[in-house]
Design an enzyme around this catalytic site. Structure first.
Site, short mmCIF file in Angstrom:
data_model
loop_
_atom_site.label_atom_id
_atom_site.label_comp_id
_atom_site.label_asym_id
_atom_site.label_seq_id
_atom_site.Cartn_x
_atom_site.Cartn_y
_atom_site.Cartn_z
N HIS A 96 0.83 -1.21 0.00
CA HIS A 96 0.00 0.00 0.00
C HIS A 96 0.87 1.25 0.00
O HIS A 96 1.96 1.26 0.58
CB HIS A 96 -0.91 0.04 1.23
CG HIS A 96 -1.74 -1.19 1.40
ND1 HIS A 96 -2.58 -1.66 0.42
CD2 HIS A 96 -1.86 -2.05 2.45
CE1 HIS A 96 -3.19 -2.76 0.86
NE2 HIS A 96 -2.76 -3.02 2.08
N GLU A 114 -1.79 -0.12 8.23
CA GLU A 114 -2.78 -0.98 8.87
C GLU A 114 -2.13 -1.82 9.95
O GLU A 114 -0.90 -1.82 10.12
CB GLU A 114 -3.46 -1.88 7.83
CG GLU A 114 -2.50 -2.82 7.10
CD GLU A 114 -3.16 -3.49 5.90
OE1 GLU A 114 -3.99 -2.85 5.21
OE2 GLU A 114 -2.81 -4.66 5.62
N HIS A 171 3.14 -7.62 1.79
CA HIS A 171 2.48 -8.47 2.77
C HIS A 171 1.34 -9.26 2.14
O HIS A 171 0.88 -8.93 1.04
CB HIS A 171 1.92 -7.62 3.93
CG HIS A 171 0.83 -6.69 3.50
ND1 HIS A 171 1.09 -5.47 2.92
CD2 HIS A 171 -0.53 -6.81 3.54
CE1 HIS A 171 -0.07 -4.87 2.64
NE2 HIS A 171 -1.05 -5.67 3.00
N ARG A 191 -1.28 -4.74 -6.24
CA ARG A 191 -1.10 -6.18 -6.27
C ARG A 191 0.24 -6.52 -6.92
O ARG A 191 0.53 -6.09 -8.03
CB ARG A 191 -2.27 -6.81 -7.02
CG ARG A 191 -2.57 -8.25 -6.66
CD ARG A 191 -3.84 -8.74 -7.36
NE ARG A 191 -5.03 -8.14 -6.77
CZ ARG A 191 -6.02 -7.59 -7.48
NH1 ARG A 191 -5.96 -7.54 -8.79
NH2 ARG A 191 -7.07 -7.08 -6.86
#
Length: 314
Positions: A96, A114, A171, A191
């Site tokens: 991200h 996150e 991740h 992705r």
């Protein structure tokens, strides 16, 4: 306002989803590929709806824009998003962006830092966290050569583990894991690798390699987090992480715990057990899978029963 704001979640179908959101939490999921419960969300791609009280039927985004007295925040948008993810299959390997990159390249979207609390994990389940490349050039070469087993770092996980996943971290959740995720309110994912899977129409899912390379942290290795734990009557509070984006805690309640008013609004997710929230002469039932917000200066109040909650604040 001395009333909690209970929220109805939004469910998202995913190629890697399953039925555990129903099996573990009793949610009425839309289908057998339900991968995400957006439990506390004001993101345009899925907004939670208020279930009770004076604001019943409103979206969380409407509350944020029209009733800032409940939140007292400087953020132009509701800054956090709480999800529960059912990884019944491997998620794509992804990364991200941070706020700066997302703001420039994703129409002003927030970045996405996150963290994960492992709610359930099958024996042997593992995540991908970080990589072995020591330079951007090596990262690109290993991607181009499809040396995924050599590149990606895997970590076995169990229930109760916690991982902080800052933007730039390559991740993925592995098969057989259910997590509660606290993140910035963003739906931007780049992705990197998707196991050569096809979507329901038989097409390969899109990869975002250049953007992923742009934002990936290199070098990058997993560093275990350390926790602070506080005990008081009826409750154990574990501070999981606190930074510029969010503070996340785990509350274990056994008996009755007393709370004073908090100057910040508080996001609460019940991940196990049952009990009550008592505020003045009002009593609210709490059960596994409930999500609610305590607005600014809510309190004093009590929680009683046997409860495990994940708590977050901006």
């Amino acid at each position: 306002m001395n009333e909690p704001i209970f929220l109805a979640p939004v469910f998202q179908e995913r190629i890697w989803g399953g039925r555990k959101l129903q099996d573990l939490f009793g949610y009425d999921i839309p289908n057998e590929l339900t991968g995400e419960c957006w439990a506390v969300s004001a993101h345009p791609n899925g907004q939670s709806i208020v279930k009770n009280g004076a604001y019943q039927g409103k979206t969380l985004g409407q509350l944020w824009s029209s009733h800032q007295e409940l939140f007292h925040s400087d953020s132009p948008v509701f800054p956090l998003l709480t999800k529960i993810l059912d990884a019944s299959d491997n998620l794509s390997v992804q990364v991200h962006p941070d706020d700066e990159y997302a703001g420039k390249n994703e129409n002003g979207e927030l970045g996405k830092t996150e963290c994960w609390y492992i709610v359930d994990a099958e024996p042997g389940a593992e995540i991908i966290y970080g990589h072995e490349a020591q330079s951007k050039e090596q990262l690109v070469q290993m991607m181009n050569d499809a040396k995924w087993d050599d590149l990606l770092t895997k970590i076995k996980v169990k229930r109760g583990d916690f991982f902080y996943v800052p933007s730039g971290t390559i991740h993925a959740l592995g098969k057989g894991i259910v997590v509660l995720e606290t993140q910035q309110s963003s739906d931007t994912t780049y992705r990197v690798y998707d196991y050569d899977r096809k979507d329901k129409d038989g097409n390969s899912r899109e990869l975002h390699l250049q953007k992923a390379i742009d934002v990936s942290t290199v070098p990058q290795a997993y560093e275990p987090v350390s926790y602070e734990t506080f005990n008081q009557k009826g409750i154990t509070i574990t501070q999981l992480v606190s930074n510029e984006f969010f503070t996340v805690q785990k509350w274990n309640i056994d008996g009755t715990a007393d709370f004073t008013a908090n100057p910040k609004y508080t996001i609460c997710s019940v991940i196990d057990g049952s009990g009550q929230l008592i505020a003045g002469d009002k009593v609210y039932s709490l059960s596994k899978g409930e999500h609610f917000i305590l607005p600014v200066d809510f309190g004093p109040y009590q929680m009683s029963g046997t409860l495990e909650l994940i708590i977050s604040r901006e």
